[in-house]
Design an enzyme around this catalytic site. Sequence first.
Site, PDB file in Angstrom:
ATOM      1  N   ASN A   8       0.675  -1.077  -0.010  1.00 21.94           N
ATOM      2  CA  ASN A   8       0.035  -0.028  -0.025  1.00 21.94           C
ATOM      3  C   ASN A   8       0.930   1.332   0.016  1.00 21.94           C
ATOM      4  OD1 ASN A   8      -1.659   2.285   0.587  1.00 21.94           O
ATOM      5  ND2 ASN A   8      -2.767   1.222   2.372  1.00 21.94           N
ATOM      6  N   HIS A  10       0.735   4.122   0.378  1.00 22.43           N
ATOM      7  CA  HIS A  10       0.151   5.220   1.461  1.00 22.43           C
ATOM      8  C   HIS A  10       0.704   4.667   2.890  1.00 22.43           C
ATOM      9  CE1 HIS A  10      -1.880   7.342  -1.307  1.00 22.43           C
ATOM     10  NE2 HIS A  10      -2.709   6.370  -1.664  1.00 22.43           N
ATOM     11  N   CYS A  11       1.244   3.475   3.114  1.00 20.09           N
ATOM     12  CA  CYS A  11       1.753   2.821   4.345  1.00 20.09           C
ATOM     13  C   CYS A  11       3.288   3.181   4.552  1.00 20.09           C
ATOM     14  CB  CYS A  11       1.027   1.400   4.324  1.00 20.09           C
ATOM     15  SG  CYS A  11       2.050   0.625   5.543  1.00 20.09           S
ATOM     16  N   SER A  12       3.524   3.822   5.350  1.00 22.60           N
ATOM     17  CA  SER A  12       5.044   3.782   5.843  1.00 22.60           C
ATOM     18  C   SER A  12       5.827   2.713   5.733  1.00 22.60           C
ATOM     19  CB  SER A  12       5.330   4.807   6.900  1.00 22.60           C
ATOM     20  OG  SER A  12       4.664   4.329   8.262  1.00 22.60           O
TER      21      SER A  12
END
Length: 115
Positions: A8, A10-12
């Site tokens: 994903n 958007h996931c760090s």
Amino acid sequence: MSTRIYHNPHCSKCRETLALLNDAHVEAEIVEYLNTPPSREELVEILAMLDMRPRQLMRRHEEEYKANHLDDETLSDDALIDAMLRMPKLIERPIVVSNGKAVIGRPPVNVKSIL
């Protein structure tokens, strides 16, 4: 050797895990699982490689988990897998599959164990 990351952007932790793979010169197939969820067969295979039951792979703090009453302990593994396929946001991330093994990249350094 084929490596795949369920990612994903958007996931760090996903970004950190992908950077770790890149730093190790591992070419990985990137699967943005929110747009392209794994098939039932792939998810069952990933669960087996992780030696996990479906609930263990679920993001239990997500609103979808609560709203769909997935905390109901009487739900079958098949019902939980169905929920993850319908709502891939519930699948823990990132997952890296390589050499017939899988690991969750939390923390990202976990991935080194299967490379």
